[in-house]
Design an enzyme around this catalytic site. Sequence first.
Site: not given
Ligand code: NAD
Length: 292
Positions: A148, A165
Amino acid sequence: MDSFAGKLAVVTGGGSGMGRELVRQLAAGGCSVAACDVNADSVAETVTLMEPGTASVPLNVTGHVCDVSDETQVLRFRDELLDAHGADHVDLVFSNAGIGGGGSFVTEPREVWERTFATDWWGVYYCARAFLPLLIKSPEGVLVNTSSVNGFWASLGPGIPHTAYSTAKFAVKGFSEALIEDLRTNAPHVRVCVVMPGHVGTNIVANSLRAHGRPDQMSEEEAAAANENFRDSAPLSAAEAATIILDGVRSGAWRILIGKDAEFLDAFVRAKPESAYDYAEMSKGFQPGSST
Ligand SMILES: NC(=O)c1ccc[n+]([C@@H]2O[C@H](COP(=O)([O-])OP(=O)(O)OC[C@H]3O[C@@H](n4cnc5c(N)ncnc54)[C@H](O)[C@@H]3O)[C@@H](O)[C@H]2O)c1
């Protein structure tokens, strides 16, 4: 890697957001995909969305239930997917699953902090342990770990601590960078990429609240509003982010920044490290607090 056609990819957190979009775009490019999620319904829906007839290429997408913070489940997922795809190796692993939470080390419950850290760090670590030997068996393997902007900037802005985080995401970035030389030395046909998204429009707020349980002081309506606000104010969609990730992997990049906010933060923090938490200085060119 010019094309994903004919490859086998693993996507964790494939039930929502960037994970689901990675599954869709990989599958549309003729890649077989094994997606897992802790949420059984959402990963099942991802597979349903991919069913033959919805895309122009034959698809082989399987959905699996797995909590990546539990090594036993990760190993079961590995065995299940090899069996389901009749494979003895994998070509791509997207360690994408993640949650927010545990913002304050000072005031928040220890279990919330540790659940976030376990998903965001140990999940990536267990998947690397489980899948790196299978990537090494591939003629050309790629491990793609999602960090991130909080993997190099440990804040969300004034008054919004983000400790669990950020600690986990710094670990993911450090681990991925350390693997570059290890792989170059010991498995040169395998490479690693670290993905650093800025603000991307997903349901991560709702999914994180689901993982931790909604706090007593927050109503269901407030939780839904917080999720919608985060998702709908993002400058990039999950589909756009997935395209940037896949283009980056194909191009051979090892660091993949997603979004103008990520590009700004990366440049700012490296140019002015001592001012990284001086929000007044930073906000001259960018409004912090909008990234996860
Ligand atoms: N959305 C943002 O702005 C953003 C920014 C920086 C980083 N990220 C990172 O990107 C990645 C994807 O995030 P996203 O925004 O698509 O989120 P999201 O919540 O839409 O998707 C994440 C998925 O991971 C699953 N998940 C959570 N805990 C889990 C576990 N213990 N085992 C298996 N699956 C699990 C959730 O059920 C969900 O379906 C994450 O690592 C997040 O930290 C997101």
